[in-house]
Motif scaffolding. Structure first.
Motif, PDB file in Angstrom:
ATOM      1  N   ASN B  97       0.823  -1.206   0.000  1.00 25.39           N
ATOM      2  CA  ASN B  97       0.000   0.000   0.000  1.00 25.39           C
ATOM      3  C   ASN B  97       0.857   1.256   0.000  1.00 25.39           C
ATOM      4  O   ASN B  97       0.629   2.186  -0.771  1.00 25.39           O
ATOM      5  CB  ASN B  97      -0.897   0.033   1.255  1.00 25.39           C
ATOM      6  N   GLY B  98       1.853   1.295   0.907  1.00 27.17           N
ATOM      7  CA  GLY B  98       2.703   2.475   1.026  1.00 27.17           C
ATOM      8  C   GLY B  98       3.521   2.711  -0.223  1.00 27.17           C
ATOM      9  O   GLY B  98       3.760   3.847  -0.622  1.00 27.17           O
ATOM     10  N   PHE B  99       3.946   1.600  -0.864  1.00 32.45           N
ATOM     11  CA  PHE B  99       4.818   1.689  -2.025  1.00 32.45           C
ATOM     12  C   PHE B  99       4.187   2.517  -3.139  1.00 32.45           C
ATOM     13  O   PHE B  99       4.835   3.343  -3.781  1.00 32.45           O
ATOM     14  CB  PHE B  99       5.140   0.276  -2.522  1.00 32.45           C
ATOM     15  N   VAL B 100       2.882   2.298  -3.372  1.00 36.21           N
ATOM     16  CA  VAL B 100       2.173   3.017  -4.433  1.00 36.21           C
ATOM     17  C   VAL B 100       2.293   4.529  -4.220  1.00 36.21           C
ATOM     18  O   VAL B 100       2.613   5.271  -5.140  1.00 36.21           O
ATOM     19  CB  VAL B 100       0.682   2.622  -4.451  1.00 36.21           C
ATOM     20  N   TRP B 101       2.042   4.968  -2.964  1.00 33.80           N
ATOM     21  CA  TRP B 101       2.047   6.410  -2.687  1.00 33.80           C
ATOM     22  C   TRP B 101       3.438   6.996  -2.777  1.00 33.80           C
ATOM     23  O   TRP B 101       3.635   8.090  -3.310  1.00 33.80           O
ATOM     24  CB  TRP B 101       1.418   6.691  -1.316  1.00 33.80           C
ATOM     25  N   THR B 102       4.432   6.277  -2.263  1.00 32.88           N
ATOM     26  CA  THR B 102       5.802   6.777  -2.348  1.00 32.88           C
ATOM     27  C   THR B 102       6.240   6.878  -3.805  1.00 32.88           C
ATOM     28  O   THR B 102       6.860   7.871  -4.213  1.00 32.88           O
ATOM     29  CB  THR B 102       6.760   5.846  -1.586  1.00 32.88           C
ATOM     30  N   TYR B 274       1.592  11.679   4.778  1.00 32.05           N
ATOM     31  CA  TYR B 274       1.353  11.091   3.460  1.00 32.05           C
ATOM     32  C   TYR B 274       1.678   9.595   3.557  1.00 32.05           C
ATOM     33  O   TYR B 274       2.811   9.231   3.894  1.00 32.05           O
ATOM     34  CB  TYR B 274       2.264  11.777   2.437  1.00 32.05           C
ATOM     35  N   PRO B 275       0.708   8.706   3.290  1.00 34.49           N
ATOM     36  CA  PRO B 275       0.861   7.299   3.692  1.00 34.49           C
ATOM     37  C   PRO B 275       1.845   6.488   2.852  1.00 34.49           C
ATOM     38  O   PRO B 275       1.540   5.370   2.435  1.00 34.49           O
ATOM     39  CB  PRO B 275      -0.562   6.754   3.552  1.00 34.49           C
ATOM     40  N   GLY B 276       3.026   7.017   2.580  1.00 34.47           N
ATOM     41  CA  GLY B 276       4.021   6.276   1.811  1.00 34.47           C
ATOM     42  C   GLY B 276       4.956   5.484   2.716  1.00 34.47           C
ATOM     43  O   GLY B 276       4.729   5.370   3.922  1.00 34.47           O
ATOM     44  N   LEU B 277       6.045   4.953   2.115  1.00 32.87           N
ATOM     45  CA  LEU B 277       6.967   4.105   2.871  1.00 32.87           C
ATOM     46  C   LEU B 277       7.655   4.862   4.000  1.00 32.87           C
ATOM     47  O   LEU B 277       7.873   4.328   5.081  1.00 32.87           O
ATOM     48  CB  LEU B 277       8.022   3.520   1.921  1.00 32.87           C
ATOM     49  N   GLY B 278       7.996   6.147   3.752  1.00 29.73           N
ATOM     50  CA  GLY B 278       8.693   6.932   4.765  1.00 29.73           C
ATOM     51  C   GLY B 278       7.829   7.158   5.989  1.00 29.73           C
ATOM     52  O   GLY B 278       8.280   7.002   7.128  1.00 29.73           O
ATOM     53  N   PHE B 279       6.576   7.509   5.755  1.00 28.08           N
ATOM     54  CA  PHE B 279       5.624   7.714   6.849  1.00 28.08           C
ATOM     55  C   PHE B 279       5.454   6.413   7.639  1.00 28.08           C
ATOM     56  O   PHE B 279       5.477   6.402   8.876  1.00 28.08           O
ATOM     57  CB  PHE B 279       4.293   8.171   6.245  1.00 28.08           C
TER      58      PHE B 279
END
Lengths: 318, 325
Positions: B97-102, B274-279
Motif C-alpha cells: 500500500n505504502g509503495f504506491v504512494w511513495t 502522506y501514507p508512503g513508505l517513509g511515513f
C-alpha cells in the motif's frame, strides 16, 4: 610584495597556507565564513550570551517575543532564545564531529584504493559503492531505533552512512595524481606506499578534502536535525533538532506560535547556506572552468555585449 | 552487455549485504532481542503469530547460522511476518500500500525537479549574467539549505493553515469512493501539491546548478562554435546540440538523486502524514513495530537498487562509450 615588482613570483608555499588562501579568497567564501563563525562564537560563548538553563521552565507557554523573552517562549514554557543559543553547541558538535570522522574514513579508504589499484581497489571500491546505494536516512532511522540515542551514537551512525561520497571523489583524484612524475619518482626511489600516499599525494589534494569536509558538516547537521525532529535523538538534549521536535510536539504551528519554530530552523539553514557559500567560493578559485568563465564575463562587460548567443562575437575595432 | 552483467553482479552483491545488515540490526538491541521485540506487543499476538514473527526475523534459540538460514528462507518466500501496528495485516501488504504512494509522490517530484532544474540551468547558461543566471543560483542554494521537514512545515503553515487553500495531511479524501473516478483523482492531485512542492524546491537547485556548469563547458566546444558559424537557430543549438550532451552527467546523478529524494521524502511524508513508505517507517519506529521496520528497510533498499540498475541500462543506451568500456 614591493610596488616596483608586481609580477607574480614563484614562492615556496606550504600546502596548508595555500588551502587557507583559497578558502578565503573570494567574497562568497568570506561571507559564508562569517556566517558560520557567528554560530561557532555563539556556541562557545553561550553562557555569556544567553545565561541560564535552556531546559528551565521560565514562564507562560507560547508567549510572543518581548523584552523579557527575546524570542518568546515555546509550548513547554521554555525560553526560545536560550534554546537557540545553547542548541548550537550540540548541533555544531555533532556536525563537525561526524564530519571529522567521515573525512578520516574517506581519506584513508579513498587514497588506499586509488593508490594500490588491483584487488585492494576492487574490494574498497565495492564497499564505497555499496554505502552509496544503501539508503542513508532509512538506515539511520533504523540504527537509531535499535541503538540507545546519544551524541556519540549519532556521530558514529552519521559517519558510517555518510563517508562514501567523499571517499569516491578522493579515490578518483588519487588515481589521477598517481600518474604524475613526482609520484613515479617516489616509487622508483623505493619509498613505502603508505608514505607516498600521505606525504606526497595527500598535500596535493587538500582542497578536495576541505571541500568534502565542508559538505560532510552540512550532511551531519541536516541529518541529525531531521532525526531529532522525528524524535529519534535523545529528546532531553538541547539541539536545534530537538527544539523543533518540542515545538512540533506542542503544536506550536497550529496555534500560530511561529517564534518557537523559526529560530532553530533558520539557524540550520544559515549554517548550511554559509558552508555552501564557502564551497562555491573555493570552487570559483580552484576550478579552471569557472576562472575562464569569469574572464569571458569581464570581456563581454567591457565590450558591452549582452550574453545572448552560444558563441559571443566581439566586434573588432580598427 | 558485459557492463550490464557486471552492474547486475554488483547490485546482487549489494542486496546480499543489505539482507545481512537487516538480519543483524535487531541483534544490536541490548539484552535479548526476541524479548524486546516480542515483548512490546506480545499481548495482542496469538502463539502462532508470535512464532511467525520470530521465524520471519530469524529470532530463535538455534545457532546464529541456522537463524540466518531460516530468515533467508522466509525472505525469499516474501514473508516478513505480521505488522504490530496494523495488526493482523501481513507486513508485505502494508508495504505494498505504502509503495504506491511513495512511488507516485517520488516520481512526480523527481520528474518535475529534473525538468524545471535543467530548463533553468540551460536558460541560465544561455543568458549568462542575466536575471535568471544571477538570481536563481544563490536563491536555490539558500532554499536547499533548509531541512526538508522545516520547509514542509512552512508550506503547511502558510498554504494549509493560514490561507487554507490546500489539504494538510493524507493522500486523498477519505469520504470519496476510491478508484478511477474524477473526484477521487482530483483529491489525490490536491493532496499531492504541498508535499511535491517541498520536494521540488529542495531538489531543483542541484539540477539547475549542475546543468549550468556542464553547459558552460559544452558551449565552449568546437562543435557548438561550428553550429553557430553555420548560422543555425539559437534554440536549435541550445537544445539539440549543447543541452543533449550536457544532460549526460545529469543522468548518472539520477540514481543518486533517487536515494536523496527518498530520504527527503521520509521527512516530508511524515510532516504531511502522506501514507508512503517513509511515513510508515517512522510510524513503525515510534510504534516499535519491528517486523514492519525490517520489511520497510528491505523494500526501500531493493527499490533503490532496482532504480539504479535501470539508470545504468539507460546510461548504456545513451552513451555508447560505456558499452565498450
Amino acid at each position: 610584495m614591493s610596488n616596483s615588482d608586481s609580477r607574480p613570483r614563484p614562492a615556496l608555499k606550504l600546502p596548508g597556507a595555500n588551502a587557507l588562501g583559497t578558502l578565503l579568497g573570494s567574497p562568497k567564501a568570506q561571507l559564508g565564513f562569517v556566517i558560520v563563525l557567528v554560530f561557532i562564537l555563539a556556541a562557545v560563548f553561550a553562557a555569556a550570551l544567553a545565561p541560564g538553563d535552556p531546559k528551565k521552565y521560565v514562564g507562560k507557554p507560547n508567549q510572543p517575543p518581548s523584552a523579557q523573552f527575546l524570542l518568546g517562549t515555546n509550548p513547554q514554557g521554555k525560553d526560545v532564545f536560550r534554546q537557540l543559543v545553547w542548541g548550537s553547541r550540540l548541533s555544531l558538535l555533532i556536525g563537525f564531529g561526524s564530519a571529522v570522522l567521515m573525512t578520516l574514513i574517506a581519506v584513508v579508504v579513498g587514497m588506499v584504493a586509488g593508490f594500490y589499484r588491483g584487488v585492494v581497489d576492487d574490494v574498497l571500491n565495492f564497499v564505497m559503492n555499496l554505502f552509496l546505494v544503501i539508503p542513508g536516512l532509512p538506515l539511520l532511522v533504523l540504527l537509531s531505533a535499535y541503538l540507545k540515542p546519544g551524541t556519540v551514537t549519532i556521530i558514529f551512525a552519521l559517519a558510517i552512512t555518510g563517508w562514501a561520497f567523499n571517499g569516491r571523489i578522493i579515490r578518483a583524484q588519487t588515481m589521477s595524481l598517481r600518474e604524475k612524475d613526482f609520484v613515479a619518482a617516489a616509487v622508483v626511489s623505493g619509498e613505502p606506499g603508505l608514505s607516498i600516499i600521505f606525504v606526497h599525494i595527500l598535500p596535493n589534494m587538500v582542497n578536495i578534502i576541505v571541500g568534502g569536509f565542508i559538505g560532510a558538516v552540512t550532511y551531519g547537521i541536516m541529518a541529525s536535525t531531521g532525526l531529532a525532529f522525528l524524535g529519534l535523538a535523545n529528546t532531553a538534549d538541547v539541539t536545534w533538532g530537538t527544539n523543533l521536535f518540542w515545538a512540533q510536539n506542542g503544536g506550536a504551528l497550529m496555534i500560530g506560535a511561529w517564534w518557537a519554530f523559526l529560530p532553530s530552523g533558520l539557524a540550520v539553514a544559515l549554517v548550511a547556506f554559509g558552508l555552501a557559500l564557502i564551497n562555491y567560493g573555493m570552487d570559483e578559485i580552484t576550478n579552471p572552468r569557472l576562472i575562464a568563465e569569469r574572464n569571458i564575463q569581464s570581456v563581454l562587460r567591457q565590450a558591452r555585449l549582452p550574453r545572448m548567443r552560444a558563441t559571443p562575437v566581439v566586434p573588432h575595432e580598427h | 552487455m558485459r557492463y550490464i552483467l557486471r552492474r547486475l553482479g554488483f547490485y546482487l552483491a549489494a542486496l546480499a549485504v543489505a539482507i545481512t545488515i537487516n538480519f543483524f540490526l535487531p541483534r544490536l538491541l541490548p539484552g535479548d532481542p526476541a524479548a524486546v521485540i516480542l515483548g512490546t506487543s506480545a499481548a495482542k499476538l496469538t502463539p502462532e503469530n508470535l512464532r511467525a514473527v520470530r521465524e520471519a526475523l530469524g529470532l530463535s534459540d538455534a545457532p546464529l547460522i541456522q537463524q540466518y538460514g531460516l530468515y533467508l528462507a522466509h525472505l525469499f518466500r516474501g514473508d516478513f511476518g505480521i505488522s504490530y501496528t496494523y495488526f493482523p495485516t501481513p507486513v508485505t501488504k502494508v508495504i505494498a500500500n505504502g509503495f504506491v504512494w511513495t512511488l507516485l509522490l517520488g516520481s512526480v517530484s523527481l520528474v518535475l525537479s529534473f525538468a524545471l532544474g535543467n530548463l533553468i540551468g540551460i536558460y541560465g547558461s544561455w543568458r549568462r549574467g542575466g536575471l535568471v543566471d544571477t538570481v536563481f543560483p544563490p536563491l536555490l542554494i539558500f532554499i536547499g539549505s533548509f531541512p526538508a521537514f522545516f520547509l514542509a512545515l512552512g508550506l503547511l503553515y502558510a498554504f494549509g493553515v493560514k490561507l487554507d487553500w490546500l489539504p494538510i495531511s493524507h493522500a486523498y479524501n477519505n469520504r470519496l469512493p476510491q478508484g478511477f473516478n474524477l473526484p477521487f483523482l482530483l483529491s489525490v492531485l490536491e493532496h499531492m501539491v504541498l508535499p511535491a512542492t517541498t520536494s521540488v524546491l529542495l531538489g531543483i537547485g542541484g539540477w539547475a546548478l549542475g546543468m549550468r556548469n556542464v553547459m558552460v563547458s559544452v558551449l565552449a566546444d568546437d562543435y557548438v562554435t561550428m553550429a553557430e558559424a553555420k548560422g543555425l537557430k539559437q534554440i536549435r543549438i541550445m537544445f539539440v546540440y549543447a543541452a543533449r550532451n550536457a544532460l549526460l552527467p545529469g543522468v548518472t546523478g539520477f540514481g543518486i538523486a533517487l536515494g536523496a529524494i527518498l530520504s527527503g521524502q521520509v521527512l516530508i511524508e511524515t510532516v504531511f502524514s502522506y501514507p508512503g513508505l517513509g511515513f510508515l517507517l517512522i510510524n513503525s519506529v515510534n510504534g516499535r513495530d519491528y517486523p514492519l521496520m525490517q520489511g520497510l528497510f528491505m523494500m526501500i533498499t531493493i527499490g533503490i537498487l532496482a532504480a539504479n540498475f535501470l539508470v545504468d541500462i539507460l546510461y548504456t543506451w545513451l552513451d555508447p562509450r560505456v558499452r565498450t568500456g
